[in-house]
Write an enzyme that holds these catalytic residues in place. Structure first.
Site, short mmCIF file in Angstrom:
data_model
loop_
_atom_site.label_atom_id
_atom_site.label_comp_id
_atom_site.label_asym_id
_atom_site.label_seq_id
_atom_site.Cartn_x
_atom_site.Cartn_y
_atom_site.Cartn_z
N CYS A 277 7.44 1.00 6.50
CA CYS A 277 6.45 0.92 7.26
C CYS A 277 6.23 2.35 8.24
O CYS A 277 5.47 3.10 8.19
CB CYS A 277 6.68 -0.17 8.28
SG CYS A 277 6.92 -1.44 7.47
N THR B 117 0.93 -1.11 -0.14
CA THR B 117 0.06 -0.09 0.01
C THR B 117 0.95 1.31 0.04
O THR B 117 1.14 1.99 1.23
CB THR B 117 -0.91 -0.05 1.29
OG1 THR B 117 0.17 -0.29 2.46
CG2 THR B 117 -2.07 -1.11 1.25
N LYS C 232 -2.76 -2.06 13.95
CA LYS C 232 -1.52 -2.32 13.22
C LYS C 232 -0.82 -0.79 13.16
O LYS C 232 0.50 -0.53 13.36
CB LYS C 232 -1.73 -2.61 11.76
CG LYS C 232 -0.55 -2.63 10.70
CD LYS C 232 0.71 -3.33 11.27
CE LYS C 232 1.69 -3.23 10.30
NZ LYS C 232 3.00 -4.01 10.80
N HIS D 144 15.97 4.29 34.31
CA HIS D 144 14.71 4.17 35.07
C HIS D 144 13.82 2.93 34.70
O HIS D 144 13.67 2.74 33.55
CB HIS D 144 14.10 5.55 34.77
CG HIS D 144 12.59 5.93 35.71
ND1 HIS D 144 11.59 4.97 35.36
CD2 HIS D 144 12.34 6.87 36.46
CE1 HIS D 144 10.51 5.52 35.98
NE2 HIS D 144 11.20 6.58 36.70
N1 SAJ Z 1 15.13 3.24 13.96
C1 SAJ Z 1 15.97 4.32 14.53
N2 SAJ Z 1 16.07 4.18 15.88
C2 SAJ Z 1 15.60 3.08 16.67
C3 SAJ Z 1 14.78 2.07 16.02
C4 SAJ Z 1 14.74 2.18 14.57
O1 SAJ Z 1 16.39 5.28 14.03
O2 SAJ Z 1 15.59 3.18 17.89
C5 SAJ Z 1 15.23 3.39 12.40
C6 SAJ Z 1 15.76 2.24 11.93
O3 SAJ Z 1 17.21 2.56 11.63
C7 SAJ Z 1 14.94 2.07 10.52
C8 SAJ Z 1 13.72 2.62 10.77
O4 SAJ Z 1 13.61 3.31 12.03
O5 SAJ Z 1 15.55 3.16 9.27
C9 SAJ Z 1 12.42 1.54 11.09
O6 SAJ Z 1 13.22 0.48 11.75
P1 SAJ Z 1 12.55 -0.53 12.61
O7 SAJ Z 1 13.42 -1.80 13.08
O8 SAJ Z 1 11.92 0.13 13.72
O9 SAJ Z 1 11.27 -1.21 12.02
P2 SAJ Z 1 10.90 -2.00 10.47
O10 SAJ Z 1 10.21 -0.89 9.56
O11 SAJ Z 1 12.10 -2.73 10.24
O12 SAJ Z 1 9.80 -3.02 11.11
C10 SAJ Z 1 8.54 -2.21 11.77
C11 SAJ Z 1 8.05 -3.12 13.02
N3 SAJ Z 1 7.16 -2.42 13.73
C12 SAJ Z 1 7.56 -2.02 14.84
O13 SAJ Z 1 8.67 -2.34 15.42
C13 SAJ Z 1 6.53 -1.57 15.69
C14 SAJ Z 1 7.78 -4.35 12.63
O14 SAJ Z 1 7.31 -5.10 13.73
C15 SAJ Z 1 6.63 -4.34 11.65
O15 SAJ Z 1 5.95 -5.40 11.30
C16 SAJ Z 1 7.07 -3.54 10.39
O16 SAJ Z 1 7.58 -2.33 10.84
C17 SAJ Z 1 5.96 -3.61 9.35
O17 SAJ Z 1 6.23 -4.32 8.34
O18 SAJ Z 1 4.96 -2.92 9.54
#
Ligand code: SAJ
Length: 423
Positions: free
Chosen positions: A256, A82, A202, A240
């Site tokens: 995402c 999407t 979601k 904390h």
């Molecule tokens: N990021 C940061 N700081 C952090 C965590 C992540 O800058 O502390 C950045 C990462 O480098 C990356 C982006 O955010 O560029 C996203 O990375 P991510 O690992 O947080 O998430 P995704 O996109 O790989 O996967 C997410 C996950 N959702 C959550 O963690 C709530 C996954 O569970 C979902 O299934 C997925 O999106 C999805 O397909 O929706």
């Protein structure tokens, strides 16, 4: 039971393979002939541990076959993208609508349709349901549910199987019918609700990530201005018992976290002000890194125009091969616009607009500066390779946008959330 999975991407293909290795006869459908051919050959570009073995056994057992046409089936699972149109910041539902239109002509009484794609609240009932009723069947004569995926790229197979699932039915019977299917391969708990709530759950999950990363990014920018080492402050704050801060970074990539929260903003813009601001804070992070590069170059009396800069990391996050919405793309464009010659290194990425270096020393060879963009495990060891890197580089500037280095002897080291550390 025959199941048709429509969309053989990051979500659809692993789901199809797991269904096929748990007793279902699965037909995978994709509009991309190459994906269909690769799948039937038991081959995939998805790099996830244990996945190829599951795919091979699904295909070789004959329980999974791929084709381009949607067959008659007892159940359909829609796992199409999407995408998000940057222009009007809204969800593009044309693939969901297209999948619905390909099911309608073959939809039979008692069949079940499950929408896994992440969609704005209301899509299952307001967009997909009417398209399925073009079959001539009324809802109730067929079942319809929304079951969003929540697997973490990089840990995909484990999470598809072990994570709890939320199933939202357009009615109770639809949710129950869908639960029966997931129970066959999901070990996590399966919760039932209505379609609109499942869609919203979601979006809440990913918005939680986006907003908390934006908070970490804002703390990092404030700490730089206050002369505080944000990494140290966050480590202490996280002591904390009820604080768990996310990590600041050069931008939020993937398909995402930078996208899904916009589906809420699009629906209820007047309320979703914090969410919109968080998205904008994250979108601004690549430029924050570029501004730091400009400032340090100026302070070192070096010209940015004509400088050679190495970006370490093309993927959107560490230890995955996916480059979608990667901050590296923005940094590459911004540096090129400033007249820099940029080389990009990445150990895993496939698609990238530039040929990728696979050896760090070659990538930094002759460069005036390097920027750590992605938190690949390989880069966490850079601190032990600084001598080789120093010999290979022409300049002495390192920009660590992932806080992987504690120090860099003999370099001017800028860290996100701290600024320039004294040499
Ligand atoms: N990021 C940061 N700081 C952090 C965590 C992540 O800058 O502390 C950045 C990462 O480098 C990356 C982006 O955010 O560029 C996203 O990375 P991510 O690992 O947080 O998430 P995704 O996109 O790989 O996967 C997410 C996950 N959702 C959550 O963690 C709530 C996954 O569970 C979902 O299934 C997925 O999106 C999805 O397909 O929706």
């Amino acid at each position: 039971m025959e199941i048709c999975v429509i969309g053989l991407g990051y979500i659809g293909l692993p789901t199809a393979a797991l269904l096929a290795t748990h007793g279902f006869d699965v037909t995978g459908v994709d509009i991309n002939r190459k994906v269909v051919e690769r799948t039937n050959a038991g081959v995939t570009t998805i790099k996830e541990k244990n996945f190829v073995a599951i795919l091979r056994s699904a295909v070789s057992s004959g329980k999974l076959k791929a084709q381009m046409e949607v067959p008659k089936a007892e159940a359909y699972m829609i796992c199409v993208p999407t995408p998000f149109s940057k222009a009007d910041k809204s969800a593009t539902l044309r693939y969901v609508e297209g999948a619905g239109r390909s099911i309608s002509p073959v939809l039979r009484k008692g069949s079940l349709v499950i929408l896994e794609s992440t969609v704005p609240p209301g899509t299952t009932e307001e967009t997909l349901l009417p398209i399925l009723e073009e079959s001539g069947l009324r809802c109730g004569e067929f079942h319809l549910a929304h079951c969003p995926e929540r697997l973490l790229p990089g840990n995909l197979v484990h999470e598809i199987i072990n994570n709890d699932r939320v199933i939202g039915g357009v009615d109770e019977e639809s949710a129950r019918a869908a639960k029966k299917i997931y129970k066959r391969f999901v070990r996590g708990e399966i919760f039932i609700t209505n379609a609109r709530t499942a869609e919203f759950v979601k979006l809440m999950e990913n918005t939680f990530g986006t907003v908390n990363i934006a908070l970490a990014n804002e703390f990092a920018k404030i700490a730089e201005r206050l002369g505080i080492d944000c990494g140290e402050a966050m480590r202490l704050a996280n002591r904390h018992p009820r604080v768990k801060l996310f990590k600041p970074g050069p931008g939020v990539g993937g398909h995402c976290l930078p996208v899904d929260p916009w589906f809420i903003v699009e629906k209820v813009p007047e309320e979703a002000r914090l969410i919109r601001t968080a998205l904008e804070v994250n979108e601004g992070m690549p430029l924050h890194v570029i501004k730091a590069v400009e400032e340090v170059f100026a302070r070192e009396g070096k010209r940015l125009k004509g400088a050679r800069i190495a970006l370490l990391g093309a993927t959107y996050k560490g230890d995955v091969g996916d480059t979608r919405e990667s901050p590296s793309m923005v940094l590459l464009r911004q540096l090129a616009e400033r007249g820099c010659a940029v080389t990009v290194h990445d150990p895993l990425a496939e698609e990238f607009p530039l040929r990728l270096e696979r050896d760090v020393l070659r990538a930094v060879n002759g460069c005036d500066a390097l920027i750590i963009v992605t938190d690949h495990t390989e880069y966490k060891k850079l601190g032990t390779r600084l001598d080789e890197i120093r010999k290979s580089m022409r300049g002495r500037m390192i920009f660590d946008a992932r806080n992987l280095l504690t120090s860099a002897e003999g370099f001017t080291l800028w860290k996100l959330g701290s600024g320039v550390l004294k040499r």
